[in-house]
Design a protein around this motif. Structure first.
Motif, PDB file in Angstrom:
ATOM      1  N   VAL A  65       0.830  -1.115  -0.137  1.00 48.34           N
ATOM      2  CA  VAL A  65      -0.064   0.015  -0.109  1.00 48.34           C
ATOM      3  C   VAL A  65       0.771   1.267  -0.218  1.00 48.34           C
ATOM      4  O   VAL A  65       1.831   1.233   0.941  1.00 48.34           O
ATOM      5  CB  VAL A  65      -0.935   0.095   1.130  1.00 48.34           C
ATOM      6  N   GLU A  66       0.773   2.008  -1.048  1.00 45.27           N
ATOM      7  CA  GLU A  66       1.437   3.200  -0.993  1.00 45.27           C
ATOM      8  C   GLU A  66       0.889   4.475  -0.232  1.00 45.27           C
ATOM      9  O   GLU A  66      -0.271   4.630  -0.553  1.00 45.27           O
ATOM     10  CB  GLU A  66       1.776   3.584  -2.401  1.00 45.27           C
ATOM     11  N   ILE A  67       1.327   5.142   0.567  1.00 47.96           N
ATOM     12  CA  ILE A  67       0.962   6.376   1.192  1.00 47.96           C
ATOM     13  C   ILE A  67       1.428   7.384   0.721  1.00 47.96           C
ATOM     14  O   ILE A  67       2.632   7.711   0.797  1.00 47.96           O
ATOM     15  CB  ILE A  67       0.715   6.342   2.787  1.00 47.96           C
ATOM     16  N   TYR A  68       0.745   8.356  -0.100  1.00 48.29           N
ATOM     17  CA  TYR A  68       1.309   9.563  -0.771  1.00 48.29           C
ATOM     18  C   TYR A  68       1.187  10.786   0.248  1.00 48.29           C
ATOM     19  O   TYR A  68      -0.011  10.823   0.522  1.00 48.29           O
ATOM     20  CB  TYR A  68       1.071   9.713  -2.016  1.00 48.29           C
ATOM     21  N   THR A  69       1.983  11.561   0.333  1.00 46.50           N
ATOM     22  CA  THR A  69       1.880  12.529   1.291  1.00 46.50           C
ATOM     23  C   THR A  69       2.938  13.584   1.498  1.00 46.50           C
ATOM     24  O   THR A  69       3.769  13.489   0.670  1.00 46.50           O
ATOM     25  CB  THR A  69       2.228  11.766   2.870  1.00 46.50           C
ATOM     26  N   THR A  70       2.682  14.836   2.021  1.00 47.78           N
ATOM     27  CA  THR A  70       3.466  15.964   2.173  1.00 47.78           C
ATOM     28  C   THR A  70       4.687  15.728   3.300  1.00 47.78           C
ATOM     29  O   THR A  70       5.562  16.521   3.365  1.00 47.78           O
ATOM     30  CB  THR A  70       2.640  17.195   2.592  1.00 47.78           C
ATOM     31  N   ILE A  71       4.260  14.608   4.035  1.00 46.32           N
ATOM     32  CA  ILE A  71       5.268  14.542   5.280  1.00 46.32           C
ATOM     33  C   ILE A  71       6.625  13.852   4.493  1.00 46.32           C
ATOM     34  O   ILE A  71       6.570  12.600   4.313  1.00 46.32           O
ATOM     35  CB  ILE A  71       4.616  13.706   6.263  1.00 46.32           C
ATOM     36  N   ILE A  72       7.822  14.342   5.049  1.00 43.76           N
ATOM     37  CA  ILE A  72       8.836  13.777   4.507  1.00 43.76           C
ATOM     38  C   ILE A  72       9.987  13.575   5.614  1.00 43.76           C
ATOM     39  O   ILE A  72       9.514  14.139   6.929  1.00 43.76           O
ATOM     40  CB  ILE A  72       9.736  14.442   3.347  1.00 43.76           C
ATOM     41  N   ASP A  73      11.226  13.424   5.451  1.00 37.74           N
ATOM     42  CA  ASP A  73      11.940  13.086   6.779  1.00 37.74           C
ATOM     43  C   ASP A  73      12.387  14.357   7.366  1.00 37.74           C
ATOM     44  O   ASP A  73      12.174  15.514   6.740  1.00 37.74           O
ATOM     45  CB  ASP A  73      13.319  12.693   5.929  1.00 37.74           C
ATOM     46  N   PRO A  74      12.537  14.524   8.653  1.00 34.58           N
ATOM     47  CA  PRO A  74      12.776  13.102   9.511  1.00 34.58           C
ATOM     48  C   PRO A  74      11.587  12.539  10.237  1.00 34.58           C
ATOM     49  O   PRO A  74      11.630  11.470  10.376  1.00 34.58           O
ATOM     50  CB  PRO A  74      13.668  13.780  10.685  1.00 34.58           C
ATOM     51  N   GLU A  75      10.507  13.453   9.763  1.00 35.75           N
ATOM     52  CA  GLU A  75       9.043  12.606  10.265  1.00 35.75           C
ATOM     53  C   GLU A  75       8.847  11.481   9.665  1.00 35.75           C
ATOM     54  O   GLU A  75       8.146  10.622  10.326  1.00 35.75           O
ATOM     55  CB  GLU A  75       8.103  14.022  10.133  1.00 35.75           C
ATOM     56  N   ALA A  76       9.207  11.291   8.355  1.00 37.67           N
ATOM     57  CA  ALA A  76       8.628  10.087   7.792  1.00 37.67           C
ATOM     58  C   ALA A  76       9.050   8.909   8.430  1.00 37.67           C
ATOM     59  O   ALA A  76       8.523   8.005   8.445  1.00 37.67           O
ATOM     60  CB  ALA A  76       9.293  10.304   6.076  1.00 37.67           C
ATOM     61  N   SER A  77      10.430   9.040   8.632  1.00 43.79           N
ATOM     62  CA  SER A  77      11.051   7.978   9.502  1.00 43.79           C
ATOM     63  C   SER A  77      10.048   7.477  10.699  1.00 43.79           C
ATOM     64  O   SER A  77      10.071   6.286  10.897  1.00 43.79           O
ATOM     65  CB  SER A  77      12.402   7.996  10.214  1.00 43.79           C
ATOM     66  N   LEU A  78       9.595   8.510  11.309  1.00 44.30           N
ATOM     67  CA  LEU A  78       8.977   8.055  12.585  1.00 44.30           C
ATOM     68  C   LEU A  78       7.553   7.580  12.090  1.00 44.30           C
ATOM     69  O   LEU A  78       7.274   6.429  12.922  1.00 44.30           O
ATOM     70  CB  LEU A  78       8.595   9.290  13.315  1.00 44.30           C
ATOM     71  N   PHE A  79       6.983   7.911  11.114  1.00 40.06           N
ATOM     72  CA  PHE A  79       5.540   7.312  10.647  1.00 40.06           C
ATOM     73  C   PHE A  79       6.084   5.876  10.177  1.00 40.06           C
ATOM     74  O   PHE A  79       5.274   4.704  10.557  1.00 40.06           O
ATOM     75  CB  PHE A  79       5.221   7.871   9.484  1.00 40.06           C
ATOM     76  N   ILE A  80       7.167   5.733   9.346  1.00 40.10           N
ATOM     77  CA  ILE A  80       7.416   4.349   8.988  1.00 40.10           C
ATOM     78  C   ILE A  80       7.769   3.371  10.180  1.00 40.10           C
ATOM     79  O   ILE A  80       7.350   2.236  10.230  1.00 40.10           O
ATOM     80  CB  ILE A  80       8.760   4.326   7.891  1.00 40.10           C
ATOM     81  N   ASP A  81       8.508   3.858  11.144  1.00 36.73           N
ATOM     82  CA  ASP A  81       8.783   2.948  12.392  1.00 36.73           C
ATOM     83  C   ASP A  81       7.279   2.560  12.901  1.00 36.73           C
ATOM     84  O   ASP A  81       7.170   1.602  13.451  1.00 36.73           O
ATOM     85  CB  ASP A  81       9.583   3.909  13.356  1.00 36.73           C
ATOM     86  N   SER A  82       6.488   3.620  12.908  1.00 40.55           N
ATOM     87  CA  SER A  82       5.178   3.108  13.698  1.00 40.55           C
ATOM     88  C   SER A  82       4.413   2.322  13.032  1.00 40.55           C
ATOM     89  O   SER A  82       3.391   1.511  13.470  1.00 40.55           O
ATOM     90  CB  SER A  82       4.336   4.484  13.636  1.00 40.55           C
ATOM     91  N   PHE A  83       4.615   1.757  11.685  1.00 39.37           N
ATOM     92  CA  PHE A  83       4.000   0.700  11.046  1.00 39.37           C
ATOM     93  C   PHE A  83       4.646  -0.419  11.156  1.00 39.37           C
ATOM     94  O   PHE A  83       3.978  -1.539  10.839  1.00 39.37           O
ATOM     95  CB  PHE A  83       3.864   1.144   9.561  1.00 39.37           C
ATOM     96  N   GLY A  84       5.803  -0.483  11.659  1.00 40.43           N
ATOM     97  CA  GLY A  84       6.624  -1.850  11.844  1.00 40.43           C
ATOM     98  C   GLY A  84       5.991  -3.059  12.342  1.00 40.43           C
ATOM     99  O   GLY A  84       5.699  -3.994  11.468  1.00 40.43           O
ATOM    100  N   GLU A  85       5.294  -2.862  13.436  1.00 42.89           N
ATOM    101  CA  GLU A  85       4.276  -4.121  13.927  1.00 42.89           C
ATOM    102  C   GLU A  85       3.049  -4.325  12.910  1.00 42.89           C
ATOM    103  O   GLU A  85       2.690  -5.456  12.780  1.00 42.89           O
ATOM    104  CB  GLU A  85       3.539  -3.664  15.285  1.00 42.89           C
ATOM    105  N   PHE A  86       2.466  -3.196  12.479  1.00 46.46           N
ATOM    106  CA  PHE A  86       1.356  -3.596  11.740  1.00 46.46           C
ATOM    107  C   PHE A  86       1.935  -4.228  10.489  1.00 46.46           C
ATOM    108  O   PHE A  86       1.537  -5.658  10.027  1.00 46.46           O
ATOM    109  CB  PHE A  86       0.774  -2.490  11.297  1.00 46.46           C
TER     110      PHE A  86
END
Lengths: 461, 313, 339
Positions: A65-86
């Motif tokens: 699933v691609e999530i297209y967004t305005t949010i880029i690094d470094p905040e993007a890393s935090l989002f990506i991490d938050s999906f880890g378990e999912f």
């Protein structure tokens, strides 16, 4: 409102993130363990231990699933991490794709036939324009939003009665940033009414210690938005919420006496050289650079949204503190942007919305997951200074003292209204409202003439 | 206008040239050129200096204060190379992608444009001027308005909703990016190269035709060798435009990280800090190196006098 | 299963795993292209003189025309069509978008600015580029001078916008040090209170034009320099023997000999200038009376999401290029008759 501006919302926390990283980590761990409540190891081969929470999302292994967004690094890393378990539990891969050209690109990609599965819309107006290409949210997502957000937030994600997009992050705008140390050193008191605020401005100006207000509205292609936020905040204060809503829909003309009253109040601060210095230069001063004056003490107050703290921390070495921390050099915090009276406490804010271009089950699973209290608390606790309007968001998940206040406002404010320029048609909300307010500073344009010009540009429909 | 006596020396071109260099460089001319060059460089130089300054210095003091208060850091360059998240590919991969996009996207349009310029300059046919000037006028079409229809073609094989091609499934690869760059580069390339090609002396062309050279051999033996300086100069620009392009790469790359060029990565870094300029400064320099090398390399092909003695004014 | 997926996730393909297939497709693409060209030439050269008369169109002209048709002509027609439609391209509204464009009060400023841009940028960049190309043509180490002038072209737009921020930045607080070079220079020569560079009209438009000239001069210089290489040494030497002055040599030999290239350069820069919007967009956002048609087009189409008005402005740009096309047609005809 522009992508740029939204990006800043996300940027908000960079430096805070680094200072709070330890606390954030601890919180994440805690959340993870408490989140996986089931704990029984009777899982099938298909399910990993601790994945019970994700049972509803199963059966989509190997999908992306691609999530297209305005949010880029470094905040993007935090989002990506938050999906880890999912991702680990469901086998769905989430491809986070951030771009600062989101606003243009999402239109091109949707019409060109290469739309992403999910897009995080930074403003309801853009969402509405893209609704032809979006698929309505599933019943599960809709129910989850009903259960977890106030009704207002669902309305922002609804176009012509069809609910498309679930809320994601949020921000609160009704804040005045200041340095508690500077205020304490000079014996300045936090104002609780508009009259007190003006009186304080006079006191500061007379003291000669610093310029009362830091104001800058330059923001590249979105120059002027900071001034529209002033207008919106004052509109909520000098008029009631119903009038605000009529103003947003243009049932109340932009050049009507009610709006004139508001711009005249704004005028008292924004175009008063004793308060803001060179009025013309406001149009050429970045809203962020202007805020930098808080850190070096050249100006005392900066009315700006919650997200500015992170930028000031990253670029000017500011430190986000609580109002009680009166001994921290470079420490900044906020007080509530006061209303006409002390018990008049409306709040202005904004947020982003997740819309889907596909109704495949894995897409709906991700969209649903983002509305859960589990994910919202996990994301808020990662040290990234992110928060949302989710009612299940625990205040202790949010580490930043200013954001704690913001979450409280989102969950408890009696009157909360969404950023008006984001809701108005593009020609106004991303057009004349910005440019005319900019001209108001740069050319000293007459207030009535500014309102007339904005009203004249309102699309005919 | 100066009319020269043509020297149709067949296909053989004189290479050995006497140097008249020194006699030409008047000190004032050199002085003027150097002054302009320095003036042109000051802003970029400021950027170079800035790229080595710490973040806080950048936003609080002018870059020239660096010389009185040198405060050097490599942090900005480190950020460019190391910043990113757990799914960001290494910078080297973006650089590779930039090459993989740029080289074909310079070769394809140049070849097709030289062909078309040759046809428009030397084939005699009805409607030639109309075609040439239509292509010329196409230059002004804003790129942004072509993205959606072109994307529809690549993604679904459709033009105006009508299926014209089978779904080629080429999105997510370099191919749409190459094709898009080729199309966007064509009008200007044809226009510029046409100008050079039509200056090739008619006598040369006719002599070759009399010798029995067909249209293909004529191109291979005469037109192409003679237009090398023009091709080299346009190659520089096409390379540059593609190398520095963000819009086409972003749109036709379909958001696939594995094929994204360097500019996409740089834009990401820029966006990260709305008001922070420091990473940008270093990033801009890193992305500048390759175009400059290309410029130096191709400049050698600006050989004097390929058409010597036979050019007309 | 979960563990397996997670394993794949963490080891997202990076490095050689990604580069190898990408490299393959690139080389494959280039080789295929070369092979096709080679094959076409083999066929072309082997075919009879009569067959060549039509094969030549197929090989040399048709590929370009095909690509231009799908990639530019069709979008251009679509744009024309959209310019008569409403914001989302759903309903026909006649000339409303054009009426809007010409009744909008700001449009006069926008048109005026666009005209100033299209006059100033080609004139300055071509003149300076021509001068540099001439002076460095036979100059020792001229390559270095050229590469310095060329450098702005090599900088991505993102970089250029940062560079010029450091030039035009304005510091309202007189007690704080300047970040902008212009303000610092102004103060150094005794102007205590320099203007807010990007706000004061019409100065700001010229400051933005300076950025475009800075970029485009390199283009003019390279193309004109390449053309100068085609001037035969014999002519130059002859004029030197005649004792012609540097200026006479320049004005009476060099310029006339490369005149058609000058026209080409002016035209190209002019068209580039008509289209330019990112300079205005990033530096002033079109505020302070600096807006140009191309930026307003972008604003309308993508920021305010009105394809109708955006397309109408694009068509106006297209109409703006017609006089230039007409001039070039005349120029080409004239050259043909001289031939």
């Amino acid at each position: 409102m522009s992508t740029l501006r939204r990006r800043l919302v996300a940027v908000g926390a960079t430096a805070i993130a680094s200072t709070l990283v330890i606390a954030g980590c601890a919180a994440t761990e805690e959340e993870t363990t408490s989140g996986s409540t089931g704990g029984d190891s009777g899982s099938t081969e298909e399910t990993m231990e601790g994945c019970d929470f994700y049972a509803d999302y199963m059966g989509n292994e190997g999908t992306e699933v691609e999530i297209y967004t305005t949010i880029i690094d470094p905040e993007a890393s935090l989002f990506i991490d938050s999906f880890g378990e999912f991702e680990e539990c469901t086998g769905i891969t989430i491809n986070w794709n951030g771009s600062q050209d989101f606003e243009t690109q999402i239109q091109v990609r949707a019409e060109g036939g290469t739309a992403p599965e999910l897009a995080i819309f930074p403003q309801p107006g853009l969402l509405a324009d893209m609704s032809d290409y979006l698929v309505p949210a599933s019943q599960a997502v809709s129910d989850s939003v009903d259960a977890n957000y106030t009704a207002d937030w669902k309305v922002y994600g609804t176009v012509d009665g069809v609910f498309y997009a679930a809320p994601l992050g949020a921000n609160v705008k009704s804040f005045v940033w200041y340095s508690p140390k500077t205020f304490a050193d000079n014996g300045w008191e936090i104002p609780t009414t508009w009259a007190e605020l003006l009186a304080l401005s006079d006191t500061i100006a007379a003291s000669g210690a610093s310029q009362p207000w830091c104001v800058g509205v330059e923001s590249g292609v979105a120059t002027g938005w900071a001034a529209t936020d002033w207008m919106e905040d004052l509109m909520l204060r000098f008029q009631d919420a119903e009038t605000y809503d009529r103003w947003v829909s243009n049932d109340l003309a932009f050049n009507s006496p009610e709006v004139l009253e508001v711009i005249n109040e704004a005028d008292k601060i924004l175009r008063n050289p004793d308060y803001v210095g060179n009025v013309q230069a406001i149009a050429a001063t970045s809203f962020a650079t202007a805020g930098g004056g808080l850190v070096d003490g050249s100006c005392a107050m900066h009315r700006q949204a919650s997200f500015i703290g992170g930028i000031l921390a990253a670029d000017f070495g500011a430190q986000i503190v609580t109002p009680e921390d009166t001994d921290v050099e470079g420490g900044i915090t906020t007080f509530y942007f006061p209303g006409v009276s002390a018990d008049n406490r409306p709040a202005l804010g904004g947020g982003e919305f997740v819309g889907a271009f596909s109704d495949r089950p894995e897409v709906q699973a991700v969209q649903h997951y983002l509305t859960t209290a589990e994910w919202n608390n996990k994301k808020a606790a990662d040290g990234g200074s992110w928060f949302s309007a989710h009612l299940g968001l625990k205040q202790e998940s949010v580490a930043d003292p200013v954001n704690k206040v913001a979450v409280d406002i989102l969950q408890n404010a009696s009157t909360f209204r969404f950023d008006a320029s984001d809701l108005m048609p593009g020609a106004v909300g991303a057009g004349t409202f910005w440019t005319e307010m900019t001209a108001w500073f740069a050319e000293g344009k007459d207030s009535q003439a500014v309102l007339d010009a904005i009203q004249a540009s309102w699309p005919a429909d | 206008m100066t009319q020269l006596a043509p020297k149709p020396s067949g296909l053989k071109l004189t290479k050995g040239r006497r140097k008249v260099k020194d006699a030409f460089s008047s000190p004032w001319a050199s002085f003027f050129a150097i002054v302009i060059a320095l003036l042109w460089t000051i802003p970029t130089f400021g950027l170079l200096v800035t790229s080595f300054r710490p973040k806080v210095d950048i936003v609080t003091t002018g870059w020239w204060t660096f010389f009185s208060n040198p405060n050097v850091t490599l942090e900005n360059y480190q950020s460019v190379f190391l910043q990113g998240n757990n799914v960001t590919p290494p910078l080297s991969q973006y650089i590779f992608n930039s090459f993989a996009i740029t080289i074909p996207a310079a070769v394809f349009p140049l070849t097709i444009a030289v062909f078309a310029a040759y046809a428009l300059a030397w084939f005699e046919f009805k409607g030639r001027d109309f075609i040439f000037f239509s292509i010329f006028a196409l230059q002004v079409i804003p790129l942004q308005l072509t993205l959606i229809p072109l994307l529809q073609l690549f993604a679904r094989g459709q033009i105006a909703g009508v299926q014209v091609l089978p779904d080629m499934e080429i999105t997510g690869s370099y191919i749409p990016i190459w094709i898009a760059h080729t199309i966007f580069g064509l009008p200007l390339a044809i226009f510029l190269l046409h100008n050079f090609l039509r200056q090739i002396p008619r006598e040369l062309v006719e002599a070759a035709r009399v010798d029995g050279a067909g249209w293909f051999m004529l191109f291979r033996k005469i037109i192409f060798p003679l237009s090398i300086p023009a091709i080299a100069s346009f190659a520089i620009f096409q390379f540059l435009w593609v190398w520095n392009d963000l819009l086409v790469g972003l749109t036709f790359g379909g958001g696939v990280r594995e094929i994204a060029p360097l500019t996409v990565r740089l834009a990401e870094m820029v966006g990260t800090r709305g008001s922070g300029w420091e990473v940008l400064t270093a990033g801009a320099f890193i992305s500048m190196i390759v175009p400059l090398i290309v410029f130096f390399t191709l400049q050698r092909y600006f050989i004097r006098g390929l058409l010597a003695g036979s050019v007309k004014g | 299963m979960g563990i397996l997926t997670f394993g794949i996730l963490t080891a997202r393909e990076t490095g050689w795993d990604v580069i190898a297939p990408n490299l393959t497709i690139t080389i494959f693409g280039l080789l295929t292209f070369a092979a096709v060209i080679f094959l076409l030439f083999v066929i072309g050269e082997r075919s009879s003189v009569k067959a060549q008369e039509w094969v030549k169109y197929l090989v040399f002209l048709v590929p370009a025309l095909f690509l231009l048709t799908i990639g530019l002509i069709y979008p251009a027609i679509r744009t024309l069509f959209l310019s008569f439609m409403d914001a989302r391209g759903e309903n026909f509204i006649g000339f409303d978008n054009y009426i809007w464009a010409f009744t909008k009060p700001e449009i006069l400023t926008v048109l005026r600015n666009t005209i100033i841009w299209t006059l100033a940028v080609p004139i300055f960049s071509t003149t300076i580029g021509l001068g540099i190309a001439y002076f460095t043509d036979r100059m020792k180490r001229g390559a270095w001078v050229k590469s310095l002038i060329f450098m702005p072209m090599a900088i991505s737009f993102v970089g250029a916008s940062v560079i010029w921020r450091f030039v035009y930045a304005y510091e309202p607080n007189l007690n704080k040090p300047d970040i902008g070079l212009m303000s610092a220079l102004a103060k150094a020569i005794g102007i205590a209170d320099p203007p807010i560079w990007l706000i004061e009209a019409p100065m700001n438009t010229f400051l933005l034009i300076a950025v475009m000239v800075w970029i485009q001069t390199g283009f003019a210089m390279v193309v004109l320099g390449a053309a100068m290489k085609n001037i035969p040494d014999e002519i130059v030497e002859a004029s030197m023997l005649d004792g012609a002055s540097q200026w006479r040599r320049f004005s009476q030999i060099t310029v006339p000999m490369i005149r058609s290239t000058i026209v080409v350069v002016v035209t190209t820069v002019l068209i580039g200038t008509l289209k330019v919007f990112d300079i205005v967009r990033t530096m002033t956002g079109g505020n302070f009376e600096t807006n140009v048609v191309a930026n307003e087009m972008f604003n309308q189409a993508f920021q305010q999401r009105n394809y109708g008005t955006g397309s109408a402005l694009a068509i106006l740009l297209f109409l703006g290029v017609i006089p230039i096309v007409a001039y070039n047609i005349r120029q080409l005809r004239r050259e043909r008759t001289e031939r």
